[in-house]
Design an enzyme around this catalytic site. Structure first.
Site, mmCIF file in Angstrom:
data_model
loop_
_atom_site.group_PDB
_atom_site.id
_atom_site.type_symbol
_atom_site.label_atom_id
_atom_site.label_comp_id
_atom_site.label_asym_id
_atom_site.label_seq_id
_atom_site.Cartn_x
_atom_site.Cartn_y
_atom_site.Cartn_z
ATOM 1 N N THR A 16 -2.714 -7.023 -2.924
ATOM 2 C CA THR A 16 -2.346 -6.519 -4.082
ATOM 3 C C THR A 16 -1.504 -5.328 -3.757
ATOM 4 O O THR A 16 -1.105 -5.115 -2.561
ATOM 5 C CB THR A 16 -3.589 -5.881 -4.240
ATOM 6 O OG1 THR A 16 -3.818 -4.103 -3.053
ATOM 7 C CG2 THR A 16 -4.725 -6.529 -4.756
ATOM 8 N N GLY A 17 -0.770 -5.120 -4.696
ATOM 9 C CA GLY A 17 0.370 -3.853 -4.660
ATOM 10 C C GLY A 17 1.680 -4.716 -4.143
ATOM 11 O O GLY A 17 2.091 -3.889 -2.653
ATOM 12 N N GLY A 21 7.604 -2.336 -1.707
ATOM 13 C CA GLY A 21 7.562 -1.861 -0.203
ATOM 14 C C GLY A 21 6.788 -2.759 0.488
ATOM 15 O O GLY A 21 6.819 -3.746 0.964
ATOM 16 N N TYR A 165 -6.276 12.178 -0.968
ATOM 17 C CA TYR A 165 -4.747 10.834 -0.729
ATOM 18 C C TYR A 165 -5.660 10.719 0.689
ATOM 19 O O TYR A 165 -6.377 10.062 0.478
ATOM 20 C CB TYR A 165 -3.548 10.944 -0.143
ATOM 21 C CG TYR A 165 -2.935 9.851 0.552
ATOM 22 C CD1 TYR A 165 -2.586 8.534 -0.342
ATOM 23 C CD2 TYR A 165 -2.395 9.936 1.934
ATOM 24 C CE1 TYR A 165 -1.977 7.560 0.557
ATOM 25 C CE2 TYR A 165 -1.725 8.535 2.488
ATOM 26 C CZ TYR A 165 -1.783 7.984 1.659
ATOM 27 O OH TYR A 165 -1.751 6.603 2.394
#
Length: 299
Positions: A16-17, A21, A165
């Site tokens: 995922t993601g 990056g 976060y």
């Protein structure tokens, strides 16, 4: 092919993601090692472009901040594949202002914690059919500042982007520990990738973005930051429920070793995701709802 690359041919992996990056670099390297990698992203066009660029086996399009889409994505993946060998939970965000998803959950909590919790839970049957199944969840050294606000995990009071976060990254570690306890057949580990120059947080605007642009100048490259994730996904790893830094087992902060908190978090997370999927409003009591109605109607 190096020794660490052996055994990846044909392994079924979901990252995922993975359109930018460290997620992108993780997916790219696992494809190079022969794995059948599916990349997950929100934007269909961008995800398709990245998949073509790195030679991914497929794409999964979903906004993983929305739990209904997480569930749909898991169902879609299950329809395509009879098994899953490695799940890499990499998607995440750091937000300087409090935002809610369309399902009414604070965005950081939804995307960074509830999403990987639900995705992993939904994909456990496929992982059980996998070979040497693994779940790798990207946490952060920021967990050191985190505390699970069991009475207010969505920061409805006193919101701080950084503390929200940090809480979510602590939740990643506690979730992983409880997952490893519940599913001893599964290798479930988490990691700190280091401070990586990915533009993470730089789109927030104001001083927040300026700080992150400065930090990025002194940070690891995405390739460097992906190495621990790649290690846990691809290399021989004989431990579970552990936290890794620089591809080695490390000791997280004491609050991340609280097994009572891990169990409590699991139960809270199950309640929240199930409430959302059943159409309930999570985290809101009747007084909260009535106050909102009065605010909107002016009553």
């Amino acid at each position: 092919m190096t020794a660490s690359a052996k055994g990846m041919e044909g392994r079924v992996i979901l990252v995922t993601g993975s359109t930018g990056g460290i997620g992108l670099e993780t997916a790219r390297e696992l494809v190079k090692r022969g794995a059948q990698v599916t990349i997950a992203g929100r934007n269909a066009q961008k995800t398709a472009q990245v998949a073509q660029e790195i030679g991914a086996a497929g794409t999964l399009i979903a906004d993983l901040s929305e739990l209904s889409q997480v569930q749909r994505a898991a169902e879609e993946f299950a329809q395509r594949s009879g098994r899953l060998d490695v799940l890499v939970n990499n998607a995440g965000a750091l937000l300087n202002t409090r935002q809610e998803t369309r399902e009414g959950i604070e965005m950081t909590w939804a995307l960074n914690h509830l999403s990987p919790f639900l995705l992993t839970r939904e994909l456990l049957p496929l992982l059980q059919r996998g070979t040497m199944p693994r779940v790798v969840t990207v946490s952060s050294g920021a967990h050191a500042m985190g505390r699970i606000r069991f009475d207010d995990p969505e920061f409805r009071r006193g919101y701080s982007g950084w503390l929200a976060y940090a809480q979510s990254k602590l939740a990643n570690i506690l979730f992983t520990r409880e997952l490893a306890r519940r599913e001893p057949w599964l290798h479930a580990n988490t990691l700190h990738p280091g401070m990586v120059a990915t533009g993470f947080g730089s789109h927030q605007g104001g001083a927040f973005s300026q700080v992150y642009r400065l930090v990025d100048r002194f940070s690891l490259t995405p390739v460097q930051g992906a190495q621990t994730t790649i290690h846990l996904a691809a290399d021989p790893v004989d431990v579970t429920g552990r936290y890794f830094v620089k591809s080695s087992v490390a000791t997280p902060q004491p609050q991340a070793l609280d097994d009572g908190a891990a169990l409590r978090l699991w139960n809270l997370s199950e309640t929240q995701v199930d409430d959302v999927l059943r159409g309930r409003i999570p985290g809101r009591t009747w007084p909260d709802i009535l106050a909102e109605v009065r605010r909107v109607t002016g009553a």
